[in-house]
Write an enzyme that holds these catalytic residues in place. Sequence first.
Site, PDB file in Angstrom:
ATOM      1  N   ASP A 187      -0.394  -4.861   4.686  1.00 19.35           N
ATOM      2  CA  ASP A 187      -1.254  -3.980   3.742  1.00 19.35           C
ATOM      3  C   ASP A 187      -0.308  -3.704   2.498  1.00 19.35           C
ATOM      4  O   ASP A 187       1.017  -3.510   2.549  1.00 19.35           O
ATOM      5  CB  ASP A 187      -1.793  -2.801   4.330  1.00 19.35           C
ATOM      6  N   GLU A 206      -2.314  -8.882   1.945  1.00 16.25           N
ATOM      7  CA  GLU A 206      -3.266  -8.120   1.381  1.00 16.25           C
ATOM      8  C   GLU A 206      -2.840  -8.106  -0.360  1.00 16.25           C
ATOM      9  O   GLU A 206      -2.058  -7.193  -0.572  1.00 16.25           O
ATOM     10  CB  GLU A 206      -3.437  -6.684   1.670  1.00 16.25           C
ATOM     11  N   ASP A 214     -11.300   0.718   2.972  1.00 20.64           N
ATOM     12  CA  ASP A 214     -11.229   1.441   1.670  1.00 20.64           C
ATOM     13  C   ASP A 214     -12.545   1.469   0.909  1.00 20.64           C
ATOM     14  O   ASP A 214     -12.506   2.315  -0.252  1.00 20.64           O
ATOM     15  CB  ASP A 214     -10.113   1.116   0.750  1.00 20.64           C
TER      16      ASP A 214
END
Length: 504
Positions: free
Chosen positions: A297, A344, A399
């Site tokens: 991430d 990511e 998200d």
Amino acid sequence: MTIKRSSGVLLHPTSLPGPYGIGELGAQARHCVDWLAQAGQTYWQVMPLGPTGYGDSPYQAFSAFAGNPYLIDLATLREEGLLGDGDFADLPTFSPDRVDFGLQYVWRNGMLRRAYAHFLGGSAGHLKADFETFKTEEAAWLDDYSLFAALKDEQGGLPWNAWEPGLRDREPGALAAARGRLASDIERVKFIQFLFFRQWTALRGYARERGVQVIGDIPIFVAMDSSDAWANREQFYFDDQGQPTVVAGVPPDYFSETGQLWGNPLYRWDVMKADGFRWWIERFRGSLHLYDLIRIDHFRGLAGYWEIPFPAETAIHGQWVPALGHEMLEAVQKALGSIPIIAEDLGVITPDVEKLRDDFELPGMAVLQFAFGGGDFSVNAFLPHNLRVNQVVYSGTHDNDTSRGWWRNADEAERHNFRTYTHSHPTEETFAWQLIELAFGSRADLAIVPLQDVLNLGSEFRMNLPGTTGPQNWTWRYREGELRPELAARLREVTERSGRLAQL
């Protein structure tokens, strides 16, 4: 790294149904795996599995290595003799739709304390040898985490940098005294971690037998209030009182006009390099015990990160600082071999980030909800025809709004662009599955869709709204019975038609 053409579903285990207020690693998790296999899916993507604290975010865990006790399946403990019928008397009223983390903190921790007490009393004696082996094999992180957790409980939940100086600064005498007076609490924490890893390993094995692999997250930063920061203080930017001098975040972007002030401590890359990136190697080693593929991430933070002076009220007044991600990944590969990583790479991406990703041949990410904000179809990198083969495409992520919610809330220009691009006229009812079809039909090697999109749910069922700490964040659960056979058949048909069917 090469990923065969395939697909999967994003669903955090806390969102599973079940009788005790939160998803668990038991029967409903196995049912989910069975459903994924029936739907022809190769991957189940989860968020970080660590123990959560204030705010309940899985991206702000008390440890980068430990498991979340809330996920431990209580029915399994009952079957193993660690809980009895009397322990389930006077159950609270649990919501089938939302996780009440405060209730879980009180009630479930009480249940796990009872399970440990029964173990000490002689129940489930067949687990003793395995427990001893677990403590030995995981001592590198378990010893620090169990002491941290026991101290945090003793200190009334205060963050470690608010403890008295001897404990805060890990003075040998203070730690030795704490280990003595908290011996039973420390052992209980270790036993609860043993239960988590025992159940997760069994579930992952169950999934593998059915052709389903797990994609898991490594949040690039650790939480300020974590055993990682406390036990490895020299590897972060802290002052003499354990306060950070700079913290992490991201500048203003699509999600927030003032950026996101995450508050995580930042790495001292020079110190990490000097000890051969030991902490990172162990972190990846631990993640490989949990997952088949690892998504990093905020991957761009390995090339450069947004450094915000502490204290600050927003993330506006920060600066980009280079990181040593290339050297770190080289060290990890040398120690552990080739690691299956997804980068990511969303947000502000610069050539150094792309070079880092491409030097290690890592697949990046694309989100279709970001594809229709401009009118020039030759430019937007997230449009299906512009995707790379070595890429992972999502309809949305944890998200994002759900795809149905996105269509409902999109401005007319975005809707027009979508209609023009697809030569179609979607409705709120049909849009989510149309986006799933676009993702699966794209040239990207891997397509992942949130379960909310498969279930065609609206904005009220989104998982997280970035930059907020609202009561809805991280709490969504689907209800038992929603994973219908006909839904699996529909997803399987799309999967097979797009050449992504799992090869069992």
